[in-house]
Design an enzyme around this catalytic site. Structure first.
Site, PDB file in Angstrom:
ATOM      1  N   HIS A   1       0.843  -1.197   0.000  1.00  0.00           N
ATOM      2  CA  HIS A   1       0.000   0.000   0.000  1.00  0.00           C
ATOM      3  C   HIS A   1       0.872   1.239   0.000  1.00  0.00           C
ATOM      4  O   HIS A   1       1.837   1.337   0.763  1.00  0.00           O
ATOM      5  CB  HIS A   1      -0.917   0.008   1.229  1.00  0.00           C
ATOM      6  CG  HIS A   1      -1.670   1.293   1.403  1.00  0.00           C
ATOM      7  ND1 HIS A   1      -1.555   2.089   2.517  1.00  0.00           N
ATOM      8  CD2 HIS A   1      -2.533   1.923   0.574  1.00  0.00           C
ATOM      9  CE1 HIS A   1      -2.333   3.154   2.376  1.00  0.00           C
ATOM     10  NE2 HIS A   1      -2.935   3.078   1.210  1.00  0.00           N
ATOM     11  N   SER A   2       0.550   2.184  -0.869  1.00  0.00           N
ATOM     12  CA  SER A   2       1.253   3.465  -0.926  1.00  0.00           C
ATOM     13  C   SER A   2       2.754   3.228  -1.142  1.00  0.00           C
ATOM     14  O   SER A   2       3.154   2.534  -2.070  1.00  0.00           O
ATOM     15  CB  SER A   2       0.961   4.273   0.344  1.00  0.00           C
ATOM     16  OG  SER A   2       1.491   5.577   0.271  1.00  0.00           O
ATOM     17  N   MET A   3       3.592   3.770  -0.263  1.00  0.00           N
ATOM     18  CA  MET A   3       5.035   3.630  -0.425  1.00  0.00           C
ATOM     19  C   MET A   3       5.512   2.199  -0.224  1.00  0.00           C
ATOM     20  O   MET A   3       6.631   1.849  -0.625  1.00  0.00           O
ATOM     21  CB  MET A   3       5.757   4.568   0.536  1.00  0.00           C
ATOM     22  CG  MET A   3       5.514   6.040   0.284  1.00  0.00           C
ATOM     23  SD  MET A   3       6.103   6.603  -1.324  1.00  0.00           S
ATOM     24  CE  MET A   3       7.872   6.559  -1.071  1.00  0.00           C
TER      25      MET A   3
ATOM     26  N   GLN B   1      -1.225  -0.817  -4.148  1.00  0.00           N
ATOM     27  CA  GLN B   1      -2.459  -0.068  -3.938  1.00  0.00           C
ATOM     28  C   GLN B   1      -2.110   1.407  -3.701  1.00  0.00           C
ATOM     29  O   GLN B   1      -1.462   1.744  -2.708  1.00  0.00           O
ATOM     30  CB  GLN B   1      -3.226  -0.619  -2.728  1.00  0.00           C
ATOM     31  CG  GLN B   1      -3.583  -2.091  -2.845  1.00  0.00           C
ATOM     32  CD  GLN B   1      -4.132  -2.659  -1.551  1.00  0.00           C
ATOM     33  OE1 GLN B   1      -3.755  -2.240  -0.454  1.00  0.00           O
ATOM     34  NE2 GLN B   1      -5.030  -3.620  -1.667  1.00  0.00           N
TER      35      GLN B   1
ATOM     36  N   THR C   1       0.030   3.379  -5.025  1.00  0.00           N
ATOM     37  CA  THR C   1       1.474   3.595  -4.909  1.00  0.00           C
ATOM     38  C   THR C   1       1.929   4.627  -5.933  1.00  0.00           C
ATOM     39  O   THR C   1       1.673   4.452  -7.130  1.00  0.00           O
ATOM     40  CB  THR C   1       2.233   2.285  -5.126  1.00  0.00           C
ATOM     41  OG1 THR C   1       1.899   1.357  -4.091  1.00  0.00           O
ATOM     42  CG2 THR C   1       3.735   2.519  -5.102  1.00  0.00           C
TER      43      THR C   1
END
Length: 1025
Positions: free
Chosen positions: A168-170, A195, A197
Site C-alpha cells: 500500500h502506498s510507499m 495499492q 502507490t
C-alpha cells in the site's frame, strides 16, 4: 493602487482556493463497503534472527490470524500460500486484516482446500513519503523477511519458492525496490499488487534521498526489464477521491515494455466501480473481493501455490480487474458447447428484439439468422439483466436447419456492467457464424429482460467536439440522439490532455411506461484503464465530470468515448461544457507540490525590488508593495521557456552538460505529459496571490506578537556591543552547528527561525513605541508653535532656542526611517525563511517521531541547509540599511534575487529540496552564492555599526516650548504604564546641568529620566546586538 492590487491578488488567491476545493471536496461520495472481521484479529510476532533484530530494531514481522485459525498457527506449522503486506507512509501493519479476513472466509467456503498465510511488516509507521532516508533500510528489511518467511515452509510437502507481495502506498515502491538489491533473487517474488502507490515520482520531492531512490528504482525497471519479466505486477489507483496520491502517479513507468504489468483505476474495476481515497483502498470491500478472487484463481492445482506461468497470471488479472464477462475464470475455456436440442427453439427474423422472462418453466433458445442482417448491419448488440455466471449467448457454425446442435460460446466476449451484462459483436469478425443463439434457462421466481438489436456502427456513433479551455463554461457543445437504440457511442473529440475538465449533462426523454430500466453511462478512456461508470434512472437529468488521470500518449490515435447503454424507449440529449473550477482543480491536483517554488520565487523578486528601491530612493517599500511592483511573471517564465526551447538543440544540450547542470524540471514535466504552455504562468500568479496575502497575514501576526510582548514585559534593553562577531554569537553559532550535526538539521533551522522571529518582534515593538512618541512630540510641537503666536514671550531666550528645538525632530525622524527600512528587509527575509522551515518540517517530524530510537537523524537532508543558515544568520539578524547606498556591491546585490528566482523555478518544481540551498547543489552557481553572501554583508553595512545620528546635547528646559515638549513625551511614556502625569504640579524647578523635575511623583520621574537617557541611543544601540 493598493486597493486594486489587494483585489487582484485576492482574486488570484481565491482561484487557487477554488482549485483546492475541487480537489479536496468536489468528488463522488465514498461508496465503498466496510470489511468486517467475524472473529477477533490477532497478530503473531515472528521471531527474527538476532542479527536482523539488532540491525533493524524498529521493524517487526507479524502473521495475521483470527479465532481457531490463529491458535493453530501459533506453533508456526504453516501449509498455506505466503502473502506479505507492506504498509505505506505512516501506515499500520494491522491494515492487513481486510485482506486476511476475507481470504480466510473464502478458504473456509472451500474447506481449506487452498488457503493463504498473510504476513505483515511493522515499519513503525515511518513517514517515508516525506523523508526518503529510511526507504533503503526498509527495502533491505523486507528482503530479510522474505527469506525468513520461506524458511518457515522448508519442511512442507508443497513448500513455496516465492511470495506474493501486496504494497500500500510507499510499501509498493519498497517492493519494487527489492529488485535493485545486489543479492536479491527476482524469483523470490512472482506477484506484486500495489495499492495507490506513487510509482512515477514522489508526491512531494522534499529530499534528495527520496528522489534518488525513485530514480534508481524506475531506471532499473526500465533498463533491466529482463529482471522483471517473470514478475507480474498490478498497480491499482484510487481515482479522484484519492487526493494524496493522484492516479497518474500510480502508472507504472515503462509499462509498454512489460507484458506482465497492468495499471487500473478502482473506478474501472469490474464489480467495484467506485473511487477510493488513500486509506479506504486497503479496506474497500468491493476491491478486496476482486483481489481475493484473483488470488484463488491464480493457484496451481498441482503445486497448490501461485502459478509460475506469467501468461496465466495476466489472464487472471485481466479477468478480474479489466474485463469481467460474468463467468468464472477458465484458463482454456471450451470453444464449442453442445446445445440441448430438446428445448424449445424459436427463430427471430426482426432486427430488434426484447423478451421479458418471469417464472419460465421451460428453457428456450432464440435463434437469429445472420445471413440477411449482414447485408444491412455491421454490429449486433445484446444485453441481459440476469446477473448469473452461466453461458447465455452462442454462435452457430454454418447451420441451415431450424436448430443448432453445437455452438461457439460467445459469453466470454460479454462484459459485466452494474445493471446488465452486455456483448457487442462486429459481424465481419465472425464470417463463419450462420446464426446467433440466445439461451433462456428455466427459472422460477426470477425476473429479467433480454434485448438484442442489429445496427450500423455509423448510426450509433456521434462525434462531439469538446469546448475550448477558455470558454469558461459560457459555450457548450450539444448533440441529440433521436433514434431509439440500446447503445450509443459519443466520441469526445480533442479530449486528450490532463488540464482539460468538462461537465457532461445527459437528459433522457422517455415514452410513458409503467416500468422503466436504468441507463448506464460509461466514460471510456482507451489509452488507460481509468473508466468511470454512472448509473441513472430514466427519465432523468444526469451530470458527469470528465477529466483525465493520464494524458493521451503521442503515438496513440484513439478517442475518449462516452458509452450510453440506454433504454430502448428513450431519447437522449448530450451537452458538454468546460468546467472552469475543475480546470483549476486539475492544475492544483497535478502541480500543487510546485506552489512553494513559485511562492519563494515571488518573495525573492520582492526582496530584489526592495533593495533596488532602497538604492534609488533611499526608502525601502513594504513587502506587499514591493511584491506588487517587482513580482512579474515576464521576469521569470520567458527565461525558463527559452532555455527549455534551446535544450531541444544538441549543441545547447552539450553545453548544458559541460556545465554539469541538472536537467531542467520543465523538460521532466514535459516527458511526463504534465506540462502545457500556461501552467507556469498560472502557478506563478497563484504563488503571487498566496505570497501577497501571506505577507499581510504575517504582518498582522507580527503586530499581534509585538503587542503581546509589550503586555508581558517592558521594552527590552538593547545590548551595547556593536561588533559583527562577538564571543557570545560565535558560541551560539558553534552550538547550533553542533545541534545540527548531532541531532537534526531541521531542528537547528527551527531554532534559528524562532530566534530571528524573536529579534524581529522586539524590533517591531521598539519601532512602534518610538513612532508613537515621535508623532505625539510633533503634534505637540505644532500646538506650542500655534499658541506661542498668541502669547507674549521674552525674545532673549526664544531666538536662541527655537533653532535647536526645530532641528531635533528631523534627526529623530531620519533615525526611525532607517530602522523602519531595516525592519521591512527583515520581514521579507523572515518570509523567505518561513518557507524554508516549512520545507524542512517533514524531516523534523520524522526525527521527533523516532527520537526514542536514535537522537541523530541519519541521513539528514537538512544538515547542509542548517549549516549554511547558521553561518549567515548572525549577519542577517544584525544587519541594517544605514550604509547600503554607499556600498560598492549594493547594485550587484540588488540584481542577485532575479537570477535566483529564475533558478528556483527552473530547478525546483520536481526537486523541492533544492529550493532552500540549491546553489550548494549546482556547481555552476558558486558565483551566485558568493554574490548572495556579499549581499548579506552589504546589508550589514560594515563590521562595526556606525552611529545612526550625532551625539545630542540636552535642550535647556527653562524654555517653555522644550519644557512642554519634554513633559508631553514623559506623559506618553507613563500613559503606556498606567500612570497619569496630568496630576503633576505646573511649576517645576529646573537645573540645566542635570535636569531633574521636582514633583510629588519623585521615584517615577527619576525612573523616567533614566529611561529618557537610555532611549536617546535606542536605535543606535539596537543594531549593536
Amino acid at each position: 493602487m493598493g486597493g486594486g492590487a489587494a483585489l487582484f491578488y485576492g482574486a488570484l488567491a481565491a482561484l487557487a482556493l477554488l482549485g483546492v476545493r475541487d480537489v479536496l471536496f468536489l468528488h463522488e461520495e465514498n461508496r465503498c463497503s466496510m470489511t468486517y472481521m467475524y472473529e477477533y484479529p490477532e497478530y503473531l510476532k515472528i521471531k527474527l534472527p538476532k542479527k536482523i533484530s539488532r540491525r533493524y530494531p524498529t521493524y517487526e514481522l507479524y502473521l495475521y490470524g483470527e479465532g481457531n485459525y490463529a491458535e493453530e498457527n501459533k506453533n508456526l506449522i504453516l501449509t498455506g500460500i505466503p502473502v506479505l503486506f507492506l504498509p505505506g507512509n505512516g501506515g499500520s501493519y494491522k491494515q492487513v486484516r481486510s485482506l486476511g479476513s476475507i481470504a480466510l472466509r473464502k478458504a473456509e467456503d472451500i474447506d481449506f482446500k487452498y488457503h493463504f498465510n498473510f504476513y505483515t511488516v511493522n515499519f513503525n509507521e515511518e513517514l517515508v513519503a516525506l523523508y526518503g532516508g529510511s526507504l533503503q533500510r526498509q527495502t533491505r528489511f523486507v528482503h530479510e523477511c522474505i527469506k525468513v518467511i520461506l524458511k518457515l515452509y522448508k519442511d512442507q510437502e508443497y513448500a513455496p519458492k516465492s511470495v506474493v507481495i501486496v504494497g500500500h502506498s510507499m510499501g509498493g515502491l519498497v517492493a519494487r525496490a527489492l529488485l535493485t538489491l545486489k543479492n536479491f533473487k527476482p524469483e523470490l517474488i512472482n506477484l506484486l499488487i500495489t495499492q495507490a502507490t506513487p510509482h512515477v515520482a514522489p508526491v512531494m520531492p522534499l529530499d534528495k534521498y527520496l528522489t534518488d531512490f525513485y530514480t534508481a528504482v524506475n531506471n532499473h525497471w526500465i533498463l533491466k526489464a529482463q529482471d522483471v519479466r517473470n514478475l507480474t505486477t498490478l498497480s491499482v489507483a484510487g481515482g479522484f477521491r484519492d487526493y494524496q496520491v493522484r492516479s497518474g502517479l500510480a502508472f507504472l513507468p515503462g509499462l509498454s515494455q512489460h507484458s506482465s504489468a497492468l495499471f487500473v483505476v478502482s473506478s474501472a474495476v469490474p464489480r467495484t466501480w467506485v473511487s477510493t481515497d488513500h486509506l479506504s483502498i486497503v479496506w474497500c470491500k468491493e476491491l478486496i473481493l476482486a483481489t481475493i478472487r484473483a488470488f484463488f484463481d491464480l493457484i496451481d492445482e498441482n503445486t497448490k501455490q501461485i502459478t509460475e506461468d506469467p501468461k496465466k497470471r495476466m489472464l487472471v488479472l485481466n479477468h478480474h480487474f479489466v474485463r469481467y464477462p460474468a463467468k468464472f475464470f477458465e484458463e482454456d475455456p471450451e470453444t464449442f458447447t453442445e446445445l440441448k436440442g430438446t428445448l424449445i427453439w424459436i427463430k427471430i427474423e426482426s432486427s430488434k428484439w426484447t423478451y421479458k422472462v418471469y417464472n419460465e418453466s421451460d428453457g428456450k433458445y432464440f435463434m437469429f439468422p445472420l445471413s440477411n442482417h449482414r447485408k444491412t448491419y455491421s454490429h449486433v448488440h445484446c444485453q441481459s439483466s440476469m446477473m448469473d455466471t452461466n453461458s447465455w449467448i452462442y454462435g452457430c457454425l454454418n447451420s441451415s436447419s431450424s436448430m443448432c446442435w453445437e455452438g461457439f460460446d460467445l459469453s466470454w466476449k460479454a462484459e459485466l456492467l452494474p445493471t446488465v451484462k452486455v456483448v457487442t459483436l462486429k459481424l465481419q469478425e465472425y464470417p463463419s457464424l450462420s446464426n446467433l443463439v440466445i439461451y433462456v434457462p428455466a427459472i422460477n421466481g426470477n425476473k429479467f429482460t433480454l434485448d438484442c438489436e442489429f445496427f450500423k456502427e455509423d448510426s450509433r456513433t456521434v462525434q462531439l467536439p469538446v469546448t475550448h479551455l477558455f470558454s469558461f463554461g459560457l459555450s457548450s457543445s450539444k448533440t441529440v440522439l433521436n433514434s431509439t437504440g440500446l447503445i450509443y457511442n459519443v466520441q469526445l473529440q480533442h479530449f486528450d490532455q490532463i488540464y482539460q475538465a468538462f461537465k457532461i449533462y445527459i437528459e433522457s426523454h422517455c415514452h410513458p411506461r409503467k416500468e422503466r430500466k436504468t441507463s448506464v453511462y460509461r466514460l471510456h478512456i482507451p489509452w488507460s484503464h481509468e473508466d468511470s461508470i454512472t448509473v441513472s434512472k430514466v427519465p432523468s437529468f444526469t451530470e458527469i465530470s470528465a477529466k483525465l488521470h493520464i494524458a493521451q500518449p503521442e503515438n496513440d490515435s484513439t478517442v475518449a468515448v462516452l458509452n450510453i447503454y440506454s433504454s430502448s424507449d428513450c431519447q437522449y440529449e448530450v451537452t458538454i461544457k468546460t468546467s472552469f473550477s475543475q480546470v483549476l482543480g486539475q492544475v492544483i491536483r497535478f502541480h500543487s507540490a510546485s506552489l512553494p517554488v513559485y511562492i519563494i520565487s515571488n518573495v525573492l523578486l520582492a526582496y530584489g525590488g526592495q533593495l533596488s528601491t532602497l538604492l534609488s530612493t533611499g526608502q525601502c517599500s513594504d513587502f506587499v508593495l514591493a511584491l506588487a511592483k517587482a513580482a512579474k511573471p515576464y521576469k521569470v517564465d520567458p527565461i525558463v521557456n527559452i532555455v527549455k526551447f534551446l535544450l531541444g538543440f544538441n549543441w545547447f544540450k552539450d553545453l548544458w552538460n559541460v556545465l554539469f547542470l541538472p536537467e531542467l524540471d520543465a523538460v521532466v514535466l514535459n516527458k511526463q505529459d504534465m506540462w502545457f504552455p500556461l501552467v507556469s504562468l498560472i502557478l506563478f500568479l497563484f504563488g503571487t496571490g498566496i505570497a501577497y496575502w501571506g505577507g499581510i497575514f504575517f504582518s498582522s501576526v507580527l503586530r499581534l506578537l509585538s503587542s503581546l510582548w509589550l503586555s508581558l514585559t517592558r521594552p527590552p534593553g538593547l545590548p551595547k556591543d556593536s561588533k559583527l562577531m562577538t564571543l557570545r554569537r560565535v558560541f551560539v553559532a558553534i552550538l547550533l552547528v553542533f545541534v545540527s550535526w548531532t541531532t537534526c538539521g531541521a531542528f537547528a533551522i527551527l531554532i534559528i527561525y524562532l530566534h530571528y522571529m524573536f529579534k524581529i518582534v522586539k524590533l517591531h515593538l521598539n519601532v512602534r513605541i518610538e513612532q508613537n512618541v515621535l508623532n505625539m512630540g510633533q503634534k505637540h510641537s505644532k500646538e506650542t508653535s500655534y499658541n506661542s503666536k498668541n502669547k507674549t514671550v521674552k525674545n532673549c531666550d526664544s531666538a536662541e532656542i527655537s533653532p535647536e528645538a526645530s532641528s531635533a525632530t528631523p534627526t529623530t525622524t531620519q533615525a526611525i526611517d532607517n530602522v523602519v527600512n531595516s525592519l521591512k528587509i527583515h520581514i521579507t527575509i523572515i518570509n523567505l525563511l518561513t518557507w524554508i522551515v516549512l520545507l524542512s518540517l517533514p524531516s523534523l517530524i520524522y526525527w521527533f517521531k523516532n527520537l526514542r530510537y536514535s537522537i541523530r537523524l541519519d541521513p539528514d537532508p537538512c544538515r547542509t541547509t542548517a549549516i549554511i543558515l547558521v553561518s549567515t544568520s548572525g549577519i542577517l539578524m544584525n544587519s541594517s540599511t544605514v550604509k547600503i547606498k554607499s556600498s560598492k556591491l549594493s547594485k550587484i546585490a540588488a540584481q542577485v534575487p532575479l537570477p535566483l528566482s529564475v533558478a528556483v523555478v527552473a530547478f525546483g518544481p520536481m526537486h523541492l529540496y533544492r529550493v532552500p540551498y540549491f546553489p550548494a547543489h549546482l556547481s555552476s552557481m558558486w558565483k551566485v552564492a558568493l554574490l548572495l553572501l556579499c549581499s548579506m554583508l552589504t546589508l550589514r553595512g560594515s563590521a562595526k555599526a556606525a552611529p545612526l545620528r550625532p551625539e545630542e546635547k540636552w535642550k535647556p528646559l527653562d524654555n517653555p516650548r522644550n519644557r512642554d515638549l519634554f513633559f508631553r513625551t514623559l506623559q506618553a511614556y507613563f500613559s503606556g504604564r498606567g500612570l497619569d502625569l496630568r496630576k503633576f504640579l505646573n511649576t517645576v524647578s529646573v537645573n540645566n546641568d542635570r535636569p531633574r523635575p521636582v514633583a510629588i511623583y519623585t521615584d517615577p520621574t527619576a525612573s523616567a529620566f533614566a529611561d529618557y537617557e537610555e532611549k536617546k541611543k535606542m536605535f543606535q544601540n539596537y543594531f549593536k546586538d
